[in-house]
Structures are given as structure tokens and as C-alpha cells.
Enzyme design. Sequence first.
Site, PDB file in Angstrom:
ATOM      1  N   ILE B 136       0.506  -1.036   0.288  1.00 41.15           N
ATOM      2  CA  ILE B 136       0.314  -0.048   0.292  1.00 41.15           C
ATOM      3  C   ILE B 136       1.089   1.153  -0.071  1.00 41.15           C
ATOM      4  CG2 ILE B 136      -1.629   1.296   1.364  1.00 41.15           C
ATOM      5  CD1 ILE B 136      -2.318  -1.100   2.376  1.00 41.15           C
ATOM      6  N   CYS B 137      -0.041   2.149  -0.833  1.00 43.59           N
ATOM      7  CA  CYS B 137       1.382   3.623  -0.803  1.00 43.59           C
ATOM      8  C   CYS B 137       2.623   3.701  -1.355  1.00 43.59           C
ATOM      9  CB  CYS B 137       0.940   4.164   0.858  1.00 43.59           C
ATOM     10  SG  CYS B 137       1.367   5.701   1.072  1.00 43.59           S
ATOM     11  N   ILE B 138       3.650   4.594  -0.474  1.00 45.67           N
ATOM     12  CA  ILE B 138       4.684   3.244  -0.642  1.00 45.67           C
ATOM     13  C   ILE B 138       5.318   2.545  -0.996  1.00 45.67           C
ATOM     14  CG2 ILE B 138       6.218   4.794   1.323  1.00 45.67           C
ATOM     15  CD1 ILE B 138       6.936   5.239  -2.068  1.00 45.67           C
ATOM     16  N   THR B 191      -2.072  -0.437  -4.236  1.00 50.11           N
ATOM     17  CA  THR B 191      -3.021   0.722  -4.698  1.00 50.11           C
ATOM     18  C   THR B 191      -2.577   2.283  -3.793  1.00 50.11           C
ATOM     19  OG1 THR B 191      -4.942   1.504  -3.173  1.00 50.11           O
ATOM     20  CG2 THR B 191      -4.021   0.187  -2.081  1.00 50.11           C
TER      21      THR B 191
END
Lengths: 218, 218
Positions: B136-138, B191
Amino acid sequence: MSKKVAVVLAGCGVYDGSEIHEAVLTLLALDRRDISYQCFAPNINQLHVINHLTGAEATGESRNVLIEAARIARGNVQDLAQARAEDFDALIVPGGFGAAKNLSDFAVKGSALTVQPDFLKFAQAFHRAGKPIGLICIAPAMSAKIFGEGVECTIGNDVETAAAIEATGAKHVACAVQKIVVDKRNKLVTTPAYMLAQRISEAADGINDCVNTVIDMA
Amino acid sequence: MSKKVAVVLAGCGVYDGSEIHEAVLTLLALDRRDISYQCFAPNINQLHVINHLTGAEATGESRNVLIEAARIARGNVQDLAQARAEDFDALIVPGGFGAAKNLSDFAVKGSALTVQPDFLKFAQAFHRAGKPIGLICIAPAMSAKIFGEGVECTIGNDVETAAAIEATGAKHVACAVQKIVVDKRNKLVTTPAYMLAQRISEAADGINDCVNTVIDMA
């Protein structure tokens, strides 16, 4: 985004600050209803720092409630001393020991508690203005100090904690984890959350109901 | 509760640990699907401590990733060095700078990153066993190190970060905040979450989709 809600945090972590799940679930419930919010926290040192892995006090360590609350708020948190109830339609306070250690000293003094002055002033301004307040988990321990004697609230069903809350002048009402207690006269909504929750979805159900009921009252 | 998921945390706070909203939303999405989970974190010091109110480094302060992660996990987190992929059906890693500062050094070294050894070993064991992984994210910045060249992932649409990820050997796919990118061959789901999210509900939508897709693949 017409209504605006103030959320008061008490640090970052269930044992010495705001219960993180409860705080995030509160923000999520507000955002799902398209309600804008602003987080606040008192600019004071925490009562102490708890190592959340061991449960022991991290002696010699010191953390500031406002700075730690900024972790939950992704930096967007303001000093509670500058907060104005006039700017908001409702107030919500997640639980965690921070509500009983930093926003008040209920964890230490029980029914002889005092409430942190900035928080007490802010919460009482909502009450005087007839604006609804939601208190989650152990935060309802401050109900009588904010609303006066006879206010109805819940922290679930813990007998000892309920007795201490009744000794402050509040009326404790037993409540299931996914439910809420509403004092319509005082516009106070309370829910047990992690005073009873065995899993995050149980806390979420009660918090969603609490937040939605507070919004509908605002 | 048949399937079991490992969630790897990287501290507690977006700027030096796990992004708190993303971590809590991950746990909520798992619990809503009746999936049991266990949190893990590496027992190492954080790269540094960031004052989340000012954004500045808290020089002289030091915090342990495992101990801080315990705040998000309400104490129930285990040392990543002891984690066994055999015990789980899937792995999910929330974002926040901790994924790029503690689980890897992507925040410092960009495409020349190295991944924390305990985490790399754990994640590669899932991949070798054909078990799905959600990043998720980075956190997807570590994709090529875990899966090898050509793996498809997203961090949203930040051109510079995407270029650094492509330079590691991964294929970056632009993605809207509430959406996911699925590499079916590698069983990797990613995501953007707070790489793009302007509000918590946007992050929640993408994370729900990510978690549900990982569960369905498991």
C-alpha cells in the site's frame, strides 16, 4: 460539507494516549458522512510514556500530547487552548487511556477526577450552546464534570469503572459493544468501543452509530 | 476464520513509521471479512524520529520500530525476525514513510534501495509459495526487490517516484486513488492510498479493494 466537528485527541496509543483505532474510525465515520473535522489536543506533556509492547512505563521518557496526537492527525492538529466551540457544530472524543491520563486524571484519581482545564472549558462551551457531544470508550468518565449530575452515559459493563463513574454524579447505563447510549436532554452520545470490543469491527459499529447520531443531532 | 494474514508494520506515524490510517483501515478491512491477522514489525531502531506537528526531525530522540508499531497493534505485534510465511495465507504492508525508511531505505537511496533483511526474507517466502501480497502507498517501491524485474505495481501518479521505481526494474502503472493495480502473475496487489488520497475515505476505498482482492487470491 456543511457541518463541522471538532475531534479532541489525547496522544497516540491506547495505554498513554488516544486509542488509535477509535480515533481513526471516528475520522472515517465523519468523512463517510461528508463532515469536515478539525483535530485538537492539549499542548501538555503526557502523564507518562508506556512501552506498548511490554505494557511497562518507559521511565525517563517524556512525550507531548499535541505532538504525539499529530501522528494520528497526519500533522493537522491544533492546540486545544486555541479551539473555539463557536466554530463547530459538535464535539467527539475517542477513548484510550489518554482520556483518563491526559484529558483528565480519572486513571489515577477515579471518582475524584479533575478534567484538564482547556478540555473542560471547550467541552462545556458545546454543552452550553446546546451542541451534541460524543464520548467514546473511557472518555465518558468525564461526563459529570462536563454536564453535571444525572447525565447518562456508558463505558460498557465494567462494574468497578461504572461504580466510579456513578460516584462522580453521572448515571451509568450498561451497553453492548456495538450499541450507544443517548442522553437526549444533554445531547450526549456514548459507546463502549474498546472497553468491550474484542475486534476492531465491533468498535467500528459502535463508533459509526455514535458519530452518525451526533451528526444527526447537530 | 479460515484464512490468516500477516500485516507488517514499520513504526507508528506517517513521517517516520507506518501511516496510521492505512494500517487501521487494513486491519478493519481484514476483520470485516472475518480474516484473522497477526501484526509483525522489525526489532530495529527507526531511521529517525519526526515531530509530526512541525515535520522536523526530533534530533537526539530514538524509537524502536517494533515498540512503536505496538501502538497501532494495541500490543499484539511480534518480532518480524520470528515470523514464518508458512503460518499465513497472505501478506499485507501498509504505507507511510516507515516502508521507505525502516523496511527499506528507498527514502534515502531511491532506486538504489536495499530492503531490511527480515522483511525481504519474509516477503520473498510468500512470493515463492505463490501466496498473494498487498503493498500500500509507498510500500510498492520494494516490489522489484521482492518479486524481481518486470513486476507491475503502482504508487499512484507521482512522476519522480514512479521513475525511481521503474529504475529498480519494476513496471509502474498509473492508478487513481480509489483503485488498485493487480499483477496476476506475481499475485501482487497495490493501491496508492495516501500517495494520492486527500481524505481518509479515499484511502479506505483503495485499501478495501486491495485487501479484498488479496483475500480472494489467497
